[in-house]
Design a protein around this motif. Structure first.
Motif, PDB file in Angstrom:
ATOM      1  N   THR A 126      71.107   5.156   7.391  1.00 46.45           N
ATOM      2  CA  THR A 126      70.232   5.288   8.106  1.00 46.45           C
ATOM      3  C   THR A 126      70.005   6.185   9.040  1.00 46.45           C
ATOM      4  N   LYS A 127      68.721   6.681   9.007  1.00 43.79           N
ATOM      5  CA  LYS A 127      68.756   8.378   9.740  1.00 43.79           C
ATOM      6  C   LYS A 127      68.600   8.474  10.627  1.00 43.79           C
ATOM      7  N   ILE A 128      69.100   8.205  11.798  1.00 43.45           N
ATOM      8  CA  ILE A 128      69.620   7.704  13.581  1.00 43.45           C
ATOM      9  C   ILE A 128      70.401   9.554  13.707  1.00 43.45           C
ATOM     10  N   GLY A 129      69.969   9.189  15.015  1.00 44.66           N
ATOM     11  CA  GLY A 129      70.450  10.813  15.554  1.00 44.66           C
ATOM     12  C   GLY A 129      70.541  10.984  17.142  1.00 44.66           C
ATOM     13  N   LEU A 166      63.192  -0.850  24.197  1.00 46.07           N
ATOM     14  CA  LEU A 166      63.907  -1.041  23.796  1.00 46.07           C
ATOM     15  C   LEU A 166      65.327   0.094  24.932  1.00 46.07           C
ATOM     16  N   GLU A 167      64.071   0.438  25.561  1.00 40.83           N
ATOM     17  CA  GLU A 167      64.907   1.567  26.237  1.00 40.83           C
ATOM     18  C   GLU A 167      65.910   0.765  27.434  1.00 40.83           C
ATOM     19  N   GLY A 168      67.462   1.354  27.278  1.00 45.35           N
ATOM     20  CA  GLY A 168      68.286   1.433  28.100  1.00 45.35           C
ATOM     21  C   GLY A 168      68.714  -0.579  28.079  1.00 45.35           C
ATOM     22  N   ALA A 169      68.656  -0.846  26.906  1.00 41.04           N
ATOM     23  CA  ALA A 169      69.106  -2.219  26.671  1.00 41.04           C
ATOM     24  C   ALA A 169      70.079  -1.917  25.437  1.00 41.04           C
ATOM     25  N   ASN A 170      71.304  -2.729  25.420  1.00 41.12           N
ATOM     26  CA  ASN A 170      72.685  -3.365  25.578  1.00 41.12           C
ATOM     27  C   ASN A 170      73.276  -3.390  24.136  1.00 41.12           C
ATOM     28  N   LEU A 171      72.748  -3.076  22.644  1.00 40.77           N
ATOM     29  CA  LEU A 171      72.977  -3.546  21.863  1.00 40.77           C
ATOM     30  C   LEU A 171      74.680  -3.225  21.025  1.00 40.77           C
ATOM     31  N   GLU A 172      75.635  -3.127  21.746  1.00 39.30           N
ATOM     32  CA  GLU A 172      77.303  -2.921  22.152  1.00 39.30           C
ATOM     33  C   GLU A 172      77.604  -3.611  20.600  1.00 39.30           C
ATOM     34  N   GLY A 173      77.950  -3.927  19.892  1.00 37.07           N
ATOM     35  CA  GLY A 173      78.693  -4.801  18.135  1.00 37.07           C
ATOM     36  C   GLY A 173      77.916  -5.461  17.853  1.00 37.07           C
ATOM     37  N   ALA A 174      76.492  -4.795  18.290  1.00 33.45           N
ATOM     38  CA  ALA A 174      74.882  -5.568  17.654  1.00 33.45           C
ATOM     39  C   ALA A 174      75.411  -5.437  16.133  1.00 33.45           C
ATOM     40  N   PHE A 175      74.531  -5.995  14.965  1.00 34.83           N
ATOM     41  CA  PHE A 175      74.366  -6.166  13.654  1.00 34.83           C
ATOM     42  C   PHE A 175      73.234  -6.042  13.102  1.00 34.83           C
ATOM     43  N   LEU A 176      72.602  -5.046  12.762  1.00 41.79           N
ATOM     44  CA  LEU A 176      71.405  -4.493  12.480  1.00 41.79           C
ATOM     45  C   LEU A 176      71.119  -3.999  11.453  1.00 41.79           C
ATOM     46  N   THR A 177      71.639  -4.722  10.572  1.00 39.61           N
ATOM     47  CA  THR A 177      71.322  -4.011   8.601  1.00 39.61           C
ATOM     48  C   THR A 177      70.017  -4.997   8.103  1.00 39.61           C
ATOM     49  N   ASN A 178      69.194  -3.379   7.654  1.00 43.18           N
ATOM     50  CA  ASN A 178      67.931  -4.452   7.560  1.00 43.18           C
ATOM     51  C   ASN A 178      67.210  -3.979   8.317  1.00 43.18           C
ATOM     52  N   SER A 213      80.066   0.726  19.008  1.00 40.70           N
ATOM     53  CA  SER A 213      80.309  -0.611  18.036  1.00 40.70           C
ATOM     54  C   SER A 213      79.461  -1.191  17.441  1.00 40.70           C
ATOM     55  N   ALA A 214      78.321  -1.174  17.166  1.00 38.97           N
ATOM     56  CA  ALA A 214      77.053  -1.345  16.013  1.00 38.97           C
ATOM     57  C   ALA A 214      77.445  -1.401  15.016  1.00 38.97           C
ATOM     58  N   THR A 215      76.956  -2.242  14.278  1.00 36.39           N
ATOM     59  CA  THR A 215      76.884  -2.544  12.635  1.00 36.39           C
ATOM     60  C   THR A 215      74.895  -1.427  12.115  1.00 36.39           C
ATOM     61  N   ILE A 216      74.972  -0.342  11.552  1.00 38.77           N
ATOM     62  CA  ILE A 216      73.305   0.220  11.576  1.00 38.77           C
ATOM     63  C   ILE A 216      73.204   0.383  10.280  1.00 38.77           C
ATOM     64  N   HIS A 217      73.102  -0.566   8.945  1.00 42.72           N
ATOM     65  CA  HIS A 217      73.214   0.229   8.290  1.00 42.72           C
ATOM     66  C   HIS A 217      71.367  -0.356   7.047  1.00 42.72           C
ATOM     67  N   ALA A 228      67.801  -4.924  27.837  1.00 47.54           N
ATOM     68  CA  ALA A 228      68.136  -6.672  27.331  1.00 47.54           C
ATOM     69  C   ALA A 228      69.267  -6.387  27.007  1.00 47.54           C
ATOM     70  N   ASN A 229      70.234  -8.247  27.209  1.00 46.23           N
ATOM     71  CA  ASN A 229      71.379  -7.590  26.223  1.00 46.23           C
ATOM     72  C   ASN A 229      71.910  -7.735  25.221  1.00 46.23           C
ATOM     73  N   LEU A 230      71.789  -7.182  24.077  1.00 50.32           N
ATOM     74  CA  LEU A 230      71.268  -7.569  22.474  1.00 50.32           C
ATOM     75  C   LEU A 230      72.877  -7.315  22.705  1.00 50.32           C
ATOM     76  N   THR A 231      74.287  -7.732  23.607  1.00 47.30           N
ATOM     77  CA  THR A 231      75.252  -7.623  22.959  1.00 47.30           C
ATOM     78  C   THR A 231      76.139  -8.474  21.980  1.00 47.30           C
ATOM     79  N   GLU A 232      76.020  -7.754  20.776  1.00 46.40           N
ATOM     80  CA  GLU A 232      76.859  -8.572  19.466  1.00 46.40           C
ATOM     81  C   GLU A 232      75.903  -9.619  18.625  1.00 46.40           C
ATOM     82  N   ALA A 233      74.994  -9.342  19.267  1.00 49.12           N
ATOM     83  CA  ALA A 233      73.345 -10.018  18.562  1.00 49.12           C
ATOM     84  C   ALA A 233      73.370 -10.012  17.362  1.00 49.12           C
ATOM     85  N   ASN A 234      73.310 -11.214  16.283  1.00 46.76           N
ATOM     86  CA  ASN A 234      72.805 -10.091  14.585  1.00 46.76           C
ATOM     87  C   ASN A 234      71.547 -10.296  14.802  1.00 46.76           C
ATOM     88  N   LEU A 235      70.719  -8.994  14.318  1.00 51.08           N
ATOM     89  CA  LEU A 235      69.564  -8.677  14.335  1.00 51.08           C
ATOM     90  C   LEU A 235      69.319  -8.400  12.437  1.00 51.08           C
TER      91      LEU A 235
END
Length: 147
Positions: free
Chosen positions: A136-139, A83-95, A110-114, A66-73
């Motif tokens: 966020t415990k992401i690696g 979400l395998e292979g999804a594009n979340l470039e510039g997406a907002f994933l706070t909480n 360039s995503a924001t993941i807080h 899926a293309n979730l570029t700059e989506a507010n999530l």
């Protein structure tokens, strides 16, 4: 007359074969955008770029490619989503909740993941270039398992 008809058919024939095929389910996309509720939906390949999906219920959804570029999530629940292979470039994933989600090959450039929850998520081959990740415990190259 026959020559003219043949010429026209020759020119328009490629148009019939050039129509793009979408992998997503249009009814599920519409339901998500209208209600914010799409538990278990097939959204694979969907173009949801710049969509406002604040607090959306995407549990168990198929978002492969899926293309979730700059989506507010913000606050979205994507527990168990693929979400395998999804594009979340510039997406907002706070909480957001990504517990037990498949994040393999996801582009988080360039995503924001807080304060996102990623317990049990698969995270192989993610791209997190220039991502703003906080609390966020992401690696890259593995998964997060609660100790």
């Amino acid at each position: 007359m026959k020559t003219k008809l043949l010429a026209i058919l020759t020119l328009i024939a490629p148009l019939f074969f050039a129509i793009p095929v979408k992998a997503d389910n249009p009814q599920h996309v519409e339901r998500l955008l209208t209600t914010g509720q799409c538990y278990g939906c097939d959204l694979s390949g969907a173009d949801l770029s710049q969509a406002h999906l604040i607090g959306a219920d995407l549990r168990e959804a198929d978002l492969r490619g899926a293309n979730l570029t700059e989506a507010n999530l913000e606050g979205a629940d994507m527990t168990g989503a693929n979400l395998e292979g999804a594009n979340l470039e510039g997406a907002f994933l706070t909480n957001a909740s990504l517990n037990n989600a498949d994040l393999d090959q996801v582009n988080f450039t360039s995503a924001t993941i807080h304060d996102a929850h990623v317990e049990g998520a698969s995270m192989s081959g993610m791209t997190i270039t220039d991502a703003d990740i906080f609390n966020t415990k992401i690696g890259v190259g593995g998964s997060y398992d609660e100790l």
